[in-house]
Scaffold this motif. Structure first.
Motif, short mmCIF file in Angstrom:
data_model
loop_
_atom_site.label_atom_id
_atom_site.label_comp_id
_atom_site.label_asym_id
_atom_site.label_seq_id
_atom_site.Cartn_x
_atom_site.Cartn_y
_atom_site.Cartn_z
N PHE A 170 56.37 39.61 43.55
CA PHE A 170 55.29 38.63 43.49
C PHE A 170 54.41 39.01 42.31
CE2 PHE A 170 51.17 36.85 45.13
CZ PHE A 170 51.57 35.52 45.09
N TYR A 171 54.48 38.23 41.24
CA TYR A 171 53.90 38.63 39.96
C TYR A 171 52.39 38.89 40.01
CZ TYR A 171 57.94 38.55 36.92
OH TYR A 171 59.12 38.87 36.30
N PRO A 172 51.58 38.08 40.69
CA PRO A 172 50.15 38.41 40.74
C PRO A 172 49.89 39.82 41.28
CG PRO A 172 50.48 36.16 41.47
CD PRO A 172 51.85 36.77 41.31
N LEU A 173 50.65 40.22 42.32
CA LEU A 173 50.48 41.55 42.88
C LEU A 173 51.09 42.61 41.95
CD1 LEU A 173 49.50 43.32 45.16
CD2 LEU A 173 51.63 42.86 46.39
N GLN A 174 52.25 42.30 41.36
CA GLN A 174 52.89 43.25 40.45
C GLN A 174 51.99 43.54 39.25
OE1 GLN A 174 56.75 41.39 39.71
NE2 GLN A 174 57.74 43.01 40.85
N ASP A 175 51.39 42.48 38.67
CA ASP A 175 50.51 42.67 37.52
C ASP A 175 49.30 43.52 37.90
OD1 ASP A 175 52.21 41.14 36.00
OD2 ASP A 175 51.06 39.28 36.23
N ALA A 176 48.75 43.25 39.10
CA ALA A 176 47.61 44.03 39.56
C ALA A 176 47.98 45.50 39.76
CB ALA A 176 47.07 43.44 40.86
N LEU A 177 49.15 45.75 40.35
CA LEU A 177 49.58 47.12 40.59
C LEU A 177 49.87 47.85 39.27
CD1 LEU A 177 51.91 46.72 43.70
CD2 LEU A 177 49.57 47.58 43.62
N HIS A 178 50.32 47.11 38.27
CA HIS A 178 50.59 47.72 36.97
C HIS A 178 49.30 48.29 36.37
CE1 HIS A 178 52.55 48.37 33.10
NE2 HIS A 178 51.52 47.77 32.53
N THR A 179 48.22 47.51 36.43
CA THR A 179 46.94 48.00 35.90
C THR A 179 46.32 49.04 36.82
OG1 THR A 179 45.82 46.11 36.94
CG2 THR A 179 46.49 45.85 34.65
N VAL A 180 46.56 48.93 38.13
CA VAL A 180 46.07 49.94 39.07
C VAL A 180 46.71 51.30 38.75
CG1 VAL A 180 46.20 50.71 41.48
CG2 VAL A 180 45.48 48.39 40.96
N GLU A 181 48.02 51.28 38.50
CA GLU A 181 48.72 52.52 38.15
C GLU A 181 48.14 53.14 36.89
OE1 GLU A 181 53.14 53.90 36.57
OE2 GLU A 181 52.85 51.87 37.36
N ALA A 182 47.92 52.30 35.86
CA ALA A 182 47.36 52.81 34.61
C ALA A 182 45.95 53.37 34.83
CB ALA A 182 47.34 51.69 33.56
N SER A 183 45.18 52.71 35.67
CA SER A 183 43.82 53.16 35.94
C SER A 183 43.80 54.50 36.66
CB SER A 183 43.08 52.10 36.77
OG SER A 183 41.77 52.51 37.08
N ILE A 184 44.71 54.69 37.62
CA ILE A 184 44.79 55.96 38.34
C ILE A 184 45.19 57.09 37.41
CG2 ILE A 184 46.05 57.20 40.15
CD1 ILE A 184 46.22 54.60 41.70
N LEU A 185 46.13 56.80 36.51
CA LEU A 185 46.57 57.82 35.55
C LEU A 185 45.44 58.22 34.60
CD1 LEU A 185 50.15 56.48 34.69
CD2 LEU A 185 49.56 58.49 36.06
N ARG A 186 44.47 57.32 34.41
CA ARG A 186 43.32 57.65 33.56
C ARG A 186 42.25 58.42 34.33
NH1 ARG A 186 44.15 52.28 31.57
NH2 ARG A 186 42.49 51.54 32.95
N GLY A 187 42.46 58.63 35.64
CA GLY A 187 41.54 59.44 36.41
C GLY A 187 40.73 58.71 37.45
N ALA A 188 40.88 57.39 37.55
CA ALA A 188 40.14 56.62 38.55
C ALA A 188 40.77 56.80 39.92
CB ALA A 188 40.12 55.14 38.17
N THR A 189 39.97 56.57 40.95
CA THR A 189 40.50 56.63 42.32
C THR A 189 41.22 55.32 42.63
OG1 THR A 189 38.47 55.71 43.28
CG2 THR A 189 38.60 58.11 43.02
N LEU A 190 41.97 55.33 43.74
CA LEU A 190 42.71 54.12 44.13
C LEU A 190 41.75 52.99 44.47
CD1 LEU A 190 45.33 52.65 44.84
CD2 LEU A 190 45.23 53.68 47.11
N SER A 191 40.67 53.29 45.19
CA SER A 191 39.71 52.25 45.57
C SER A 191 39.04 51.65 44.33
CB SER A 191 38.66 52.82 46.52
OG SER A 191 37.96 53.91 45.92
N GLU A 192 38.69 52.49 43.36
CA GLU A 192 38.09 51.99 42.12
C GLU A 192 39.07 51.12 41.34
OE1 GLU A 192 35.11 55.81 41.26
OE2 GLU A 192 37.07 55.63 40.25
#
Length: 379
Positions: A274-296
């Motif tokens: 489901f692309y809307p969720l996939q796109d969101a998870l893609h940026t979530v993954e990048a954000s976590i790798l930059r040091g952000a928490t999952l909730s953030e």
């Protein structure tokens, strides 16, 4: 415990076939019985395999028992090949990886189970995952089947009236030179359009539904379709809830296997189509790798509710990720069931009212000139 998915990944031994409409269908997580494992078949397969492994039966013997009891020819052949691969020394994860009937999510989950010695628990979790997914699929089908049948029947009735009934009245009015009110002129115009272009309209509708099979392997088509579905009032929110339920369940299962958050996001992103969720998870993954928490990371995407973000923040503070996501999954699943029942309950009377209005407008439009015709004949 942490797992590097890149180290798990191995080169596939099968040669990729040329892309075609049929290969796109085969590569789906949900496949036809004739081509592999359906959701229901996977539910039974993993649940029964878990029972056998928990009872002390070896993996090879368990798969042989399931293969012998399998009535579907193609599914039995797949299980036989997997058993053969096990005899040759392959692990179960590598054995299923060569079959398109199994998703990457299943491969990685089983691989993790093999590495941690929790294969029985992992396949039990996979059985629970597909059981819940199968239930949600039934909820969607049950919510849409009856309204679609009623709407299709209504469409054919209105089409019949415009194609055959209205022209009969039109001939009578023309012969008697009756002046038509605006609503009658409008219905007559619609009838003439249907007579001239009705087949083209029906052909376009059929082509629209057929495009799902013709272009479903195209990323642009799937992206457009998912974004369009998300914007449909009520139904879009219902579909979003279905995928969020799958997302929370997958995270809960992976958390139970002690898979790190980043790797869990990577796996779920590959599993949920489901692309809307996939796109969101893609940026979530990048954000976590930059040091952000999952909730953030989740907070920056509208597809995730404030309630989910708040509970995820609590899970990070209390180290209860599995429990929180399991509770979220239960809530989303119950919400899906409520919305599916509400959808079928609301859509049925709405469609009946819509059909009644359409038929009533046509009848009124045809009978209004009859009063003038009666005056002409009476005079």
């Amino acid at each position: 415990m942490s797992f590097d998915l890149k180290n798990i990944e191995q080169k596939k031994t099968t040669v990729k076939s040329d892309k075609s409409e049929w290969s796109a269908i085969l590569q789906k997580e949900i496949v036809l019985f004739g081509n592999g494992f359906s959701i229901k078949l996977k539910e039974d397969f993993y649940t029964e395999l878990s029972v056998l492994l928990s009872a002390g039966v070896s993996l090879k013997e368990g798969l042989e028992l399931l293969s012998n009891s399998q009535k579907k020819k193609n599914a039995k052949e797949i299980l036989d090949v997997i058993v053969t691969d096990l005899v040759e020394g392959k692990s179960m994860s590598n054995a299923i990886k060569t079959h398109k009937a199994f998703s990457e999510y299943e491969y990685y989950s089983i691989k993790i189970g093999e590495e941690t010695g929790t294969l029985s628990a992992v396949v039990k979790q996979l059985g629970a995952f597909f059981a819940r997914k199968n239930q949600q699929r039934r909820d969607v089908i049950s919510a849409l089947t009856y309204p679609i049948i009623v709407f299709t029947t209504a469409f054919l009735v209105v089409l019949f009236m415009l194609q055959f009934v209205v022209p009969m009245f039109q001939d009578i009015f023309r012969q008697n030179k009756v002046e038509l009110p605006w609503i009658t002129k409008f219905i007559v115009s619609v009838s003439e359009f249907v007579k001239s272009y009705g087949l083209l309209v029906i052909g376009a509708i059929i082509l629209l539904f057929a495009s799902r099979f013709l272009f479903n392997e195209k990323e642009w088509y799937r992206r457009f379709k998912d974004q369009f579905i998300l914007k449909i009032p009520f139904f879009g929110n219902f579909i979003k809830t279905v995928y969020l339920s799958q997302f929370t369940q997958a995270i809960a299962l992976l958390s139970a296997s002690k898979v790190p958050v980043v790797n869990s996001i990577q796996l779920v992103k590959k599993m949920i189509k489901f692309y809307p969720l996939q796109d969101a998870l893609h940026t979530v993954e990048a954000s976590i790798l930059r040091g952000a928490t999952l909730s953030e990371s989740l907070a920056s995407h509208a597809i995730f509710s404030d309630k989910m973000i708040a509970l995820v923040k609590v899970s990070e503070q209390t180290n209860q990720t599995e429990f929180i996501f399991d509770r979220l999954n239960t809530q989303y699943h119950e919400q899906v069931q409520r919305q599916s029942k509400m959808m079928s309950t609301i859509m049925e009377p709405l469609i009946i009212v819509f059909v009644g209005i359409m038929v009533g407008v046509i009848l009124i439009a045809m009978y209004l000139p009859m009063f003038k015709l009666g005056t002409v004949l009476g005079g």
